[in-house]
Design an enzyme around this catalytic site. Structure first.
Site, short mmCIF file in Angstrom:
data_model
loop_
_atom_site.label_atom_id
_atom_site.label_comp_id
_atom_site.label_asym_id
_atom_site.label_seq_id
_atom_site.Cartn_x
_atom_site.Cartn_y
_atom_site.Cartn_z
N ASP A 188 52.09 42.21 108.22
CA ASP A 188 52.65 41.87 106.91
C ASP A 188 51.58 42.11 105.86
O ASP A 188 50.47 41.57 105.94
CB ASP A 188 53.08 40.40 106.87
CG ASP A 188 53.63 40.02 105.50
OD1 ASP A 188 54.70 40.53 105.12
OD2 ASP A 188 52.98 39.21 104.81
N GLU A 275 56.66 46.73 107.35
CA GLU A 275 57.81 46.62 106.47
C GLU A 275 57.77 47.73 105.43
O GLU A 275 56.72 48.00 104.85
CB GLU A 275 57.82 45.26 105.78
CG GLU A 275 59.13 44.91 105.12
CD GLU A 275 59.18 43.47 104.65
OE1 GLU A 275 60.26 43.00 104.27
OE2 GLU A 275 58.12 42.81 104.66
N ASP A 356 52.96 34.45 105.01
CA ASP A 356 52.55 35.74 105.56
C ASP A 356 52.60 35.75 107.09
O ASP A 356 53.05 36.73 107.70
CB ASP A 356 51.14 36.10 105.08
CG ASP A 356 51.07 36.25 103.57
OD1 ASP A 356 52.11 36.58 102.97
OD2 ASP A 356 49.99 36.04 102.99
#
Length: 374
Positions: A188, A275, A356
Site C-alpha cells: 500500500d 493498487e 495503511d
C-alpha cells in the site's frame, strides 16, 4: 535481454568539444527535418521521409560528427510522429529543440575495418571508446557487465557533468533467479509512510526520506540568488549551476531510493500486488507536492520491469477496490472512513486498524483469492 548500464565519464577538452559539436549538429538536423515536416503537414501533404545525408552537402560541418548519431535523430523523430498520430491525447507533436534543453546523442556499435567494435570498454584501465573520438574517455565503471554492446547514449547534464548509458545484450537475468523469501506481498502506497508491506513473515513500513521537501528551503534560496543575477553573466551561470546541482542531487537520491526498495521487494517476493493509482488526478490536489516528490508512478514502473527481469508476477488491483475501507478481519466496508482517519475501529467486529496496514492486508488477500481462482 537488453539492459542499460549508466556510468559517469570525464572527457578531456578535445573530447568535450567533439561532444558539444555533436549535440549541436543533432539539434540542428532535428530542427531542419521538423521544419520541413511541419510545413508539409500544414499544407495537407504527406510527411516526407528525410535523412540527415540530405543536408551534408549544404552544411559540410555535419560530416565532422558521428553519422550514426545523426541517423538516430531521424529514427527518434519518426517514432515521435508515429506516437503522436497513434495517440494524440497522450503524445504531443514533436517540438523544436533548444540549446538549453537536454543535450544528448546516441551512437550504435558496429564492426570497424580493423575488426574492432566501434564502442568498447576497458574495465581494467577505466576507458570508454566511441566512434570518431581519438583515444579513450576516462570513465568510472562501478559495475561490470558481460554481453554484446548494442549502443551508447552520451548525456550532458545541466551541471556540466557527462554520463554514458550503454545498452548491452546480456544473459537473461531469469536464468539466475534468487529464491524468494515470501510468496505473496501486498503493498500500500501512502504519504505518511511511503509503503506498507504485508507478506508471509509480517507487516513492515518504509518511511520516505522526502528529498524535495527537505531541500525546499535551499532550493528557494538558490533560486532567489539566481533571480538577482544578470542573465547571461558569469555570476548568473555560477548561480544557475549551483541550483541545477541541487536539483540533480534530489533527483539522483530519489531514484537511488526507489531502485533499491523496488529491487529488495522483487528479490524477496514471488507475487507482488499493488493498487492502481490515479497519480495524474492526485497531483492536482493540495497534496500535489508530496505526491510528486514520492514518485509513485516511477516506483510502480521500476517494480514492473524488475518483475519481468526476474520472473516475478505483478498483480494490479483496480482503484475502485475498497482496500482502506474494508475490514481485513471480517470484510465489513466502513464507507464513512475519511482521508485523515489514520486509525479506525470496525463497527462490525470491533477490530482496530491502522489505515495503511489494513489496506496492504486486503491487497494481499485479494492476490491470494486471485491466484487460487486461476
Amino acid at each position: 535481454m537488453l539492459k542499460a548500464y549508466k556510468y559517469r565519464i570525464y572527457p578531456d577538452k578535445a573530447q568535450e568539444e567533439f561532444f558539444e559539436k555533436t549535440f549541436g549538429c543533432c539539434r540542428f538536423v532535428w530542427n531542419k527535418m521538423l521544419q520541413e515536416k511541419l510545413e508539409a503537414l500544414s499544407q495537407g501533404k504527406k510527411i516526407p521521409r528525410i535523412t540527415p545525408a540530405r543536408y551534408k552537402r549544404e552544411y559540410p560541418f555535419l560530416k565532422e560528427v558521428d553519422s550514426l548519431g545523426l541517423a538516430n535523430v531521424q529514427l527518434q523523430q519518426e517514432k515521435a510522429f508515429r506516437d503522436y498520430f497513434k495517440n494524440p491525447k497522450h503524445f504531443r507533436i514533436p517540438k523544436f529543440k533548444k540549446k538549453k534543453d537536454k543535450q544528448s546523442y546516441t551512437t550504435n556499435n558496429q564492426q570497424s575495418k580493423n575488426g574492432r567494435e566501434t564502442i568498447r570498454v576497458d574495465f581494467e584501465k577505466g576507458f570508454l571508446y566511441l566512434p570518431k573520438i581519438k583515444g579513450g574517455i576516462k570513465a568510472i565503471f562501478h559495475r561490470k557487465f558481460e554481453g554484446k554492446i548494442k549502443s551508447a547514449t552520451i548525456v550532458k547534464t545541466k551541471t556540466g557533468g557527462y554520463y554514458v548509458s550503454i545498452l548491452v545484450d546480456v544473459q537473461d537475468p531469469r536464468n539466475d533467479i534468487k529464491e524468494p523469501k515470501n510468496f505473496i506481498c501486498g503493498i500500500d502506497l501512502g504519504l505518511k509512510s511511503f509503503v506498507t508491506i504485508v507478506n508471509d513473515t509480517g507487516t513492515f513500513k518504509v518511511e520516505y526520506p522526502k528529498y524535495l521537501i527537505k531541500a525546499e528551503k535551499k532550493l528557494k534560496r538558490l533560486q532567489r540568488q539566481l533571480a538577482r543575477k544578470k542573465e547571461g553573466s558569469k555570476n548568473w551561470e555560477k548561480a544557475r549551476k549551483r541550483l541545477a546541482k541541487e536539483h540533480e542531487y534530489v533527483k539522483s537520491a530519489r531514484e537511488d531510493f526507489l531502485h533499491k526498495l523496488s529491487k529488495t521487494i522483487i528479490d524477496e517476493s514471488q507475487v507482488v500486488v499493488v493498487e492502481s493509482l490515479n497519480v495524474k488526478g492526485l497531483s492536482k490536489t493540495r497534496l500535489s507536492k508530496h505526491i510528486m516528490d514520492s514518485s509513485w508512478s516511477k516506483f510502480l514502473g521500476y517494480l514492473s520491469y524488475k518483475a519481468d527481469w526476474y520472473g516475478r508476477k505483478i498483480i494490479e488491483v483496480d482503484r475502485r477496490f475498497p482496500s482502506s475501507k474494508m475490514c481485513s478481519n471480517c470484510g465489513y466496508i466502513y464507507s464513512e472512513l475519511r482521508l485523515n482517519d489514520r486509525v479506525w475501529e470496525c463497527p462490525e467486529c470491533g477490530a482496530v486498524h491502522d489505515r495503511d496496514e489494513n489496506a496492504a492486508k486486503n491487497l494481499r488477500k485479494y492476490a491470494v483469492a486471485y491466484i487460487r481462482s486461476q
